[in-house]
Design a protein around this motif. Structure first.
Motif, short mmCIF file in Angstrom:
data_model
loop_
_atom_site.label_atom_id
_atom_site.label_comp_id
_atom_site.label_asym_id
_atom_site.label_seq_id
_atom_site.Cartn_x
_atom_site.Cartn_y
_atom_site.Cartn_z
N GLU A 157 76.22 90.26 -26.09
CA GLU A 157 75.01 90.91 -25.48
C GLU A 157 75.27 91.66 -24.22
OE1 GLU A 157 71.61 88.77 -25.13
OE2 GLU A 157 72.64 86.65 -25.90
N PRO A 158 75.75 92.95 -24.63
CA PRO A 158 76.29 93.71 -23.43
C PRO A 158 74.99 94.57 -22.76
CG PRO A 158 76.60 95.08 -25.77
CD PRO A 158 76.23 93.52 -25.82
N THR A 159 73.81 94.54 -23.30
CA THR A 159 72.69 95.08 -23.08
C THR A 159 71.87 94.21 -22.05
OG1 THR A 159 71.46 95.32 -24.73
CG2 THR A 159 72.91 97.08 -24.19
N ALA A 160 72.16 92.99 -21.80
CA ALA A 160 71.28 91.86 -21.09
C ALA A 160 71.04 92.38 -19.88
CB ALA A 160 71.91 90.51 -21.40
N ASN A 161 69.75 92.35 -19.48
CA ASN A 161 69.38 92.66 -18.22
C ASN A 161 69.50 93.97 -17.70
OD1 ASN A 161 68.85 89.65 -17.92
ND2 ASN A 161 70.91 89.42 -16.81
N LEU A 162 69.63 94.91 -18.59
CA LEU A 162 69.76 96.30 -18.25
C LEU A 162 68.37 97.12 -18.44
CD1 LEU A 162 73.07 97.55 -19.62
CD2 LEU A 162 72.51 96.66 -17.37
N ASP A 163 67.97 97.80 -17.90
CA ASP A 163 66.81 98.86 -18.10
C ASP A 163 66.97 99.45 -19.31
OD1 ASP A 163 68.08 101.11 -17.25
OD2 ASP A 163 68.10 100.45 -15.25
N PRO A 164 65.82 100.30 -19.80
CA PRO A 164 66.15 101.08 -20.92
C PRO A 164 66.97 102.32 -20.80
CG PRO A 164 63.86 100.63 -20.50
CD PRO A 164 64.61 99.92 -19.37
N ALA A 165 67.35 102.74 -19.70
CA ALA A 165 68.39 104.05 -19.51
C ALA A 165 69.63 103.37 -19.67
CB ALA A 165 68.04 104.51 -18.17
N GLY A 166 69.72 101.99 -19.00
CA GLY A 166 71.22 101.35 -19.12
C GLY A 166 71.61 101.21 -20.16
N VAL A 167 70.58 100.37 -21.14
CA VAL A 167 70.66 100.12 -22.45
C VAL A 167 71.37 101.24 -23.52
CG1 VAL A 167 69.62 99.36 -24.65
CG2 VAL A 167 69.16 98.46 -22.57
N ALA A 168 70.64 102.49 -23.17
CA ALA A 168 70.96 103.52 -24.09
C ALA A 168 72.48 104.01 -23.63
CB ALA A 168 69.96 104.79 -23.57
N GLU A 169 72.90 103.95 -22.20
CA GLU A 169 74.10 104.35 -21.71
C GLU A 169 75.03 103.36 -22.50
OE1 GLU A 169 73.81 103.71 -17.75
OE2 GLU A 169 72.91 105.70 -17.05
N VAL A 170 75.14 102.19 -22.58
CA VAL A 170 75.92 101.31 -22.98
C VAL A 170 76.16 101.45 -24.50
CG1 VAL A 170 76.78 99.03 -23.58
CG2 VAL A 170 75.91 99.65 -21.27
N GLN A 171 74.95 101.65 -25.22
CA GLN A 171 75.17 101.88 -26.83
C GLN A 171 75.73 103.10 -26.84
OE1 GLN A 171 73.60 104.21 -28.89
NE2 GLN A 171 73.17 103.17 -30.63
N GLN A 172 75.55 104.19 -25.97
CA GLN A 172 76.16 105.60 -26.37
C GLN A 172 77.55 105.52 -26.06
OE1 GLN A 172 73.71 108.20 -24.06
NE2 GLN A 172 71.88 107.60 -25.27
N ALA A 173 77.94 104.77 -25.08
CA ALA A 173 79.47 104.70 -24.78
C ALA A 173 80.24 104.20 -25.97
CB ALA A 173 79.70 103.87 -23.38
N VAL A 174 79.70 102.61 -26.42
CA VAL A 174 80.19 102.04 -27.46
C VAL A 174 80.30 103.20 -29.03
CG1 VAL A 174 80.16 100.37 -29.09
CG2 VAL A 174 79.60 99.90 -26.74
#
Length: 465
Positions: free
Chosen positions: A144-161
């Motif tokens: 769950e690498p995007t738990a507790n992240l705002d939408p911008a943070g979710v996009a950042e992590v997904q794009q990094a992966v």
């Protein structure tokens, strides 16, 4: 988790789904070889990495946990990324070459000497990912690498992966309730059954299209199969409980993270606190809850909430707070006090002097409604992330406070437990309780909130509903 059988081939990209408590995180920890020995649990069967027991192949796997703060080890960015490589005994020159490459791969463009405590939630998650990538694992495990992240943070992590997978022939296993986020990156979906075994396994669209209804009924978040939302008896005007005027909030004295906040909390109303990571939502919530002193402005409790305790919640004693304001922290483990789930639920009612029969009735109802009945004798710290969250909410509900302050109340929930938790909270609001919820869950906001207060790094505004 029990009786699961499958093989993941090198280079596959797998989305691991399942109901809350099905064992997804346990499986990832097992693959990473960090479950511990026989004295810390029990196991049967085999879990192999490259034909070896997972515990003997720890250098082949890299695990990124759902809580970014739990993975930050050292004070500076460069040192934190280098930590894993140092433990592998790599030469100094090789370590720092890998640190630079890993930071570039995840798009974390900050100086190596930057303080890790100064990073946002999304940056910390990318930092954790960089630390794992620097070790060059053949198996990348994301819990769950995007738990507790705002939408911008979710996009950042997904794009990094996505960038990492494009540049490396790594195998990916990701646990996530946000199915839509990861579908573009995966080529296989494995669904663990709550009672053991594998519920579904195959190509993503085939699994979700052909078995969507069955999976949704089992609690899996399936696109196109939204969970039921309770009808609200929304109250336009109700008794005022707590009022903030020009409020400033801070964790560190004289360093406010948000200011100029005007709010009025009313009985029978739910307020959602939204905004990007680092905007001060949790700090504001703790201030409203009487656990942090206001850094400026005023916070006034009306008679309907204060009930003779005084107008300033920060001055209330713990017993006075317990019956008036209940707080669910962002990290569930920060509020557990006992070694049994049933005992944990009884703490509040007992402290308020309620009878044994009343305490038992409240406890039994919450155990049943939040699907914790089979865990009555379990240690709270051994539960899954979603179970811990439901227990932390239940401990507050057991005391029946007039105002509930909830920080990310729905994180880690499957579709079924999300709907059941939402129905429980909606019922309390309609009974006359007030709720303040810090959340990035847009569906939760739409379903429950009567109004939304959106904080931003530079400005705050209230968005009426």
């Amino acid at each position: 988790m029990a009786d699961a059988e499958f093989t993941i081939e090198p280079g596959e990209r797998v989305l691991l789904l399942g109901a809350s408590g099905a064992g997804k995180s346990t499986l990832l920890h097992g693959l990473a070889g960090v479950l511990g020995g026989d004295e810390e649990g029990e196991h049967r069967g085999s879990l192999l990495i490259d034909g070896m027991p997972a515990a003997s192949a720890r250098g082949r796997s890299g695990l990124v946990l759902q809580d970014p703060d739990s993975q930050v080890i050292l004070a500076r960015v460069g040192d934190d990324v280098a930590f894993g490589c140092e433990n592998l005994g790599l030469p100094r020159e090789e370590i720092w070459r890998r640190v630079g490459e890993a930071l570039d791969a995840v798009g974390l463009d900050v100086p190596l000497e930057r303080s890790t405590s100064a990073l946002s939630g999304g940056q910390k998650q990318r930092l954790a990912l960089a630390g794992v990538l620097a070790m060059r694992p053949g198996l990348l495990l994301l819990d769950e690498p995007t738990a507790n992240l705002d939408p911008a943070g979710v996009a950042e992590v997904q794009q990094a992966v996505a960038r990492v997978l494009q540049d490396r022939a790594a195998t990916l296993v990701v646990v996530e309730h946000r199915v839509d986020v990861w579908l573009p990156l995966v080529d296989r979906v494995i669904v663990l059954a709550a009672g053991g075994g594998v519920l579904a396994d195959g190509e993503p669209q085939q699994v979700l299209n052909e078995q969507g209804a069955v999976l949704a009924a089992a609690g899996v978040w399936v696109p196109g199969h939204p969970p039921a939302i309770p009808e609200r008896n929304r109250v336009a005007h109700a008794e005022p409980l707590l009022q903030a005027r020009e409020l400033a909030v801070a964790r560190v004295p004289r360093h406010p993270v948000a200011s100029g906040i005007d709010l009025e909390l009313r009985a029978g109303r739910a307020l959602a606190l939204t905004g990007p990571n680092g905007a001060g939502k949790s700090t504001l919530a703790l201030t409203l809850a009487g656990l942090l002193s206001p850094a400026g402005g005023t916070l006034h409790a009306h008679d309907g909430l204060a009930a003779g305790a005084g107008t300033s919640p920060i001055r209330w004693k713990s017993r006075q707070l317990l019956g008036r304001i209940g707080t669910v922290f962002q990290d569930p483990e920060h509020q557990f006090l006992t070694a049994r789930v049933r005992d944990e639920l009884a703490v509040g009612p007992k402290a308020l002097g309620r009878s044994a029969s009343e305490t038992a009735a409240v406890t039994d109802e919450l155990l049943q409604r939040l699907r914790l009945g089979h865990l009555v004798d379990a240690n709270p710290f051994t539960l899954s992330g979603g179970e811990k969250r439901r227990l932390s909410v239940a401990t507050v509900l057991a005391a029946r406070p007039r105002l509930l302050v909830l920080d990310e109340p729905t994180f880690g929930q499957d579709a079924r437990t999300w709907a059941e938790l939402l129905a429980l909270l909606a019922g309390l609001v309609d009974e006359g309780h007030a709720i303040v919820a810090v959340t990035h869950d847009a569906a939760f906001v739409r379903a429950l909130a009567d109004e939304e207060y959106a904080l931003a790094p530079a400005a705050e505004q209230v968005v009426p509903r």
